[in-house]
Motif scaffolding. Structure first.
Motif, PDB file in Angstrom:
ATOM      1  N   THR A  31       5.838  19.652  15.800  1.00  6.14           N
ATOM      2  CA  THR A  31       4.511  19.574  16.389  1.00  6.14           C
ATOM      3  C   THR A  31       3.516  19.286  15.283  1.00  6.14           C
ATOM      4  N   GLY A  32       2.987  18.080  15.267  1.00  4.33           N
ATOM      5  CA  GLY A  32       2.111  17.688  14.184  1.00  4.33           C
ATOM      6  C   GLY A  32       2.918  17.366  12.930  1.00  4.33           C
ATOM      7  N   LEU A  33       2.245  16.861  11.927  1.00  2.00           N
ATOM      8  CA  LEU A  33       2.904  16.487  10.679  1.00  2.00           C
ATOM      9  C   LEU A  33       3.231  17.735   9.857  1.00  2.00           C
ATOM     10  N   PRO A  34       4.462  17.896   9.385  1.00  2.00           N
ATOM     11  CA  PRO A  34       4.811  19.060   8.562  1.00  2.00           C
ATOM     12  C   PRO A  34       3.981  19.113   7.274  1.00  2.00           C
ATOM     13  N   THR A  35       3.681  20.312   6.837  1.00  2.00           N
ATOM     14  CA  THR A  35       2.879  20.476   5.617  1.00  2.00           C
ATOM     15  C   THR A  35       3.589  19.879   4.404  1.00  2.00           C
ATOM     16  N   THR A  36       4.913  19.989   4.388  1.00  2.00           N
ATOM     17  CA  THR A  36       5.678  19.435   3.263  1.00  2.00           C
ATOM     18  C   THR A  36       5.455  17.936   3.132  1.00  2.00           C
ATOM     19  N   LEU A  37       5.512  17.232   4.246  1.00  2.00           N
ATOM     20  CA  LEU A  37       5.316  15.779   4.223  1.00  2.00           C
ATOM     21  C   LEU A  37       3.865  15.416   3.954  1.00  2.00           C
ATOM     22  N   SER A  38       2.928  16.241   4.411  1.00  2.00           N
ATOM     23  CA  SER A  38       1.513  15.972   4.161  1.00  2.00           C
ATOM     24  C   SER A  38       1.214  16.047   2.662  1.00  2.00           C
ATOM     25  N   GLY A  39       1.623  17.153   2.043  1.00  2.00           N
ATOM     26  CA  GLY A  39       1.408  17.290   0.606  1.00  2.00           C
ATOM     27  C   GLY A  39       2.181  16.264  -0.186  1.00  2.00           C
ATOM     28  N   GLY A  40       3.409  15.960   0.263  1.00  2.00           N
ATOM     29  CA  GLY A  40       4.219  14.960  -0.410  1.00  2.00           C
ATOM     30  C   GLY A  40       3.628  13.569  -0.333  1.00  2.00           C
ATOM     31  N   THR A  41       2.953  13.272   0.773  1.00  2.00           N
ATOM     32  CA  THR A  41       2.318  11.959   0.930  1.00  2.00           C
ATOM     33  C   THR A  41       1.190  11.780  -0.081  1.00  2.00           C
ATOM     34  N   ILE A  42       0.383  12.816  -0.259  1.00  2.00           N
ATOM     35  CA  ILE A  42      -0.685  12.740  -1.263  1.00  2.00           C
ATOM     36  C   ILE A  42      -0.088  12.563  -2.654  1.00  2.00           C
ATOM     37  N   ALA A  43       0.982  13.313  -2.942  1.00  2.00           N
ATOM     38  CA  ALA A  43       1.630  13.210  -4.253  1.00  2.00           C
ATOM     39  C   ALA A  43       2.176  11.805  -4.496  1.00  2.00           C
ATOM     40  N   GLN A  44       2.837  11.234  -3.500  1.00  2.00           N
ATOM     41  CA  GLN A  44       3.418   9.910  -3.703  1.00  2.00           C
ATOM     42  C   GLN A  44       2.352   8.836  -3.814  1.00  2.00           C
ATOM     43  N   LEU A  45       1.204   9.045  -3.182  1.00  2.00           N
ATOM     44  CA  LEU A  45       0.106   8.083  -3.325  1.00  2.00           C
ATOM     45  C   LEU A  45      -0.493   8.138  -4.740  1.00  2.00           C
ATOM     46  N   VAL A  46      -0.542   9.331  -5.309  1.00  2.00           N
ATOM     47  CA  VAL A  46      -1.011   9.460  -6.693  1.00  2.00           C
ATOM     48  C   VAL A  46      -0.028   8.780  -7.642  1.00  2.00           C
ATOM     49  N   ILE A  47       1.266   8.962  -7.399  1.00  2.00           N
ATOM     50  CA  ILE A  47       2.287   8.288  -8.206  1.00  2.00           C
ATOM     51  C   ILE A  47       2.174   6.781  -8.063  1.00  2.00           C
ATOM     52  N   LEU A  48       1.980   6.318  -6.833  1.00  2.00           N
ATOM     53  CA  LEU A  48       1.828   4.882  -6.580  1.00  2.00           C
ATOM     54  C   LEU A  48       0.568   4.348  -7.245  1.00  2.00           C
ATOM     55  N   ASN A  49      -0.505   5.126  -7.226  1.00  2.00           N
ATOM     56  CA  ASN A  49      -1.751   4.712  -7.855  1.00  2.00           C
ATOM     57  C   ASN A  49      -1.572   4.510  -9.362  1.00  2.00           C
ATOM     58  N   HIS A  50      -0.839   5.438  -9.990  1.00  2.00           N
ATOM     59  CA  HIS A  50      -0.560   5.304 -11.426  1.00  2.00           C
ATOM     60  C   HIS A  50       0.279   4.054 -11.703  1.00  2.00           C
ATOM     61  N   PHE A  51       1.237   3.782 -10.822  1.00  2.00           N
ATOM     62  CA  PHE A  51       2.097   2.605 -10.966  1.00  2.00           C
ATOM     63  C   PHE A  51       1.284   1.314 -10.841  1.00  2.00           C
ATOM     64  N   VAL A  52       0.407   1.258  -9.828  1.00  2.00           N
ATOM     65  CA  VAL A  52      -0.417   0.059  -9.604  1.00  2.00           C
ATOM     66  C   VAL A  52      -1.396  -0.139 -10.754  1.00  2.00           C
ATOM     67  N   GLN A  53      -2.016   0.949 -11.212  1.00  2.00           N
ATOM     68  CA  GLN A  53      -2.956   0.842 -12.338  1.00  2.00           C
ATOM     69  C   GLN A  53      -2.269   0.355 -13.605  1.00  2.00           C
ATOM     70  N   THR A  54      -1.081   0.882 -13.857  1.00  2.00           N
ATOM     71  CA  THR A  54      -0.359   0.501 -15.073  1.00  2.00           C
ATOM     72  C   THR A  54       0.067  -0.963 -15.045  1.00  2.00           C
ATOM     73  N   ARG A  55       0.526  -1.423 -13.876  1.00  2.00           N
ATOM     74  CA  ARG A  55       1.049  -2.785 -13.772  1.00  2.00           C
ATOM     75  C   ARG A  55      -0.036  -3.831 -13.520  1.00  2.00           C
ATOM     76  N   PHE A  56      -1.028  -3.474 -12.672  1.00  2.00           N
ATOM     77  CA  PHE A  56      -1.975  -4.493 -12.209  1.00  2.00           C
ATOM     78  C   PHE A  56      -3.438  -4.202 -12.551  1.00  2.00           C
ATOM     79  N   GLY A  57      -3.792  -2.925 -12.765  1.00  2.00           N
ATOM     80  CA  GLY A  57      -5.152  -2.623 -13.182  1.00  2.00           C
ATOM     81  C   GLY A  57      -6.063  -1.965 -12.161  1.00  2.00           C
ATOM     82  N   PRO A  58      -6.154  -2.477 -10.921  1.00  2.00           N
ATOM     83  CA  PRO A  58      -7.127  -1.926  -9.974  1.00  2.00           C
ATOM     84  C   PRO A  58      -6.768  -0.521  -9.502  1.00  2.00           C
ATOM     85  N   ASN A  59      -7.796   0.214  -9.092  1.00  2.00           N
ATOM     86  CA  ASN A  59      -7.647   1.599  -8.662  1.00  2.00           C
ATOM     87  C   ASN A  59      -7.738   1.690  -7.137  1.00  2.00           C
TER      88      ASN A  59
END
Length: 243
Positions: free
Chosen positions: A128-156
């Protein structure tokens, strides 16, 4: 024997330790490490309950401890991580979004505990609704992806969208939209070769590009399950699993 009974609790403690250390890493500007600690905690959270059932050591104390660990690791730590990562927005705005996300996580975990205590019938294949584990994990993976994009391409770009995504995740957590529990379908029932193929492909993808693998899997899951829940929600009974 007592050590075996303590093992699930030790795994849960590992979860909450990851959350606490993640917050410490954020305070020291180590955002990517903080995000990866949340990802590690996701793996620990996936096993502590199953481990307790396998060893027949489930208890009310363990269940409450698991909820507290989830609040720290998947409610507070991701909110703090989002606030510190997104420095292009007013601080008061980010505080508001972070507080909203943390409150939604706390409410969802409390709702789950009440459902268990009241003996609500809980289907295995839906949340029922999005699990808290996946919610927090989604934010974490977006931060990881942001670091990857910044390192490779530059934009934030990812960090610009993160506060909006965090707010939406909070809404999904407290909603009654059914999210398909894909883990209930993964196992020996589907056949040993299918399971080996799935895990081999996942490991290979993760080894090649861990940042993109994590983002792709979680993003696809969220999009597909959200669409499925909206379409099928009217045909399902109330009282789904909210772990």
């Amino acid at each position: 024997m007592e050590i075996k009974k303590m093992l699930p609790t030790m795994v849960t403690m590992g979860n909450i330790i990851c959350g606490f250390v993640s917050v410490l890493c954020v305070s020291n500007q180590k955002f990517e490490l903080a995000a990866w600690l949340i990802v590690v905690a996701m793996a620990l959270d996936a096993f502590d309950g199953r481990l307790a059932r396998m060893m027949k050591s489930t208890s009310k104390t363990g269940a409450q401890l698991d909820s507290m660990a989830d609040l720290v690791t998947f409610g507070i730590a991701p909110a703090v991580l989002m606030i510190k990562t997104c420095d292009n927005f007013p601080v008061i705005f980010l505080w508001g979004i972070g507080l909203f996300f943390m409150m939604c996580a706390a409410f969802r975990l409390a709702r789950f505990n009440v459902q268990k205590e009241d003996g609500v019938n809980i289907p295995k294949h839906f949340f029922t609704g999005l699990p808290t584990t996946l919610s927090g994990g989604t934010i974490a993976q977006l931060v990881i992806l942001n670091h990857f994009v910044q390192t490779r391409f530059g934009p934030n770009v990812v960090a610009i969208l993160l506060p909006i995504v965090t707010f939406v995740l909070g809404l999904f957590m407290v909603s009654k939209v059914p999210f398909f529990n894909i883990t209930s379908k993964i196992g020996f029932r589907q056949g040993i070769w299918a399971m080996v193929l799935e895990f081999s492909a996942a490991i290979l993808f993760f080894v090649i590009t861990p940042e993109l693998a994590l983002s792709t899997v979680l993003s696809c899951y969220l999009i597909i399950c959200a669409m499925y829940g909206v379409v099928k929600g009217k045909h399902l009974n109330k009282g789904y699993s909210t772990t």
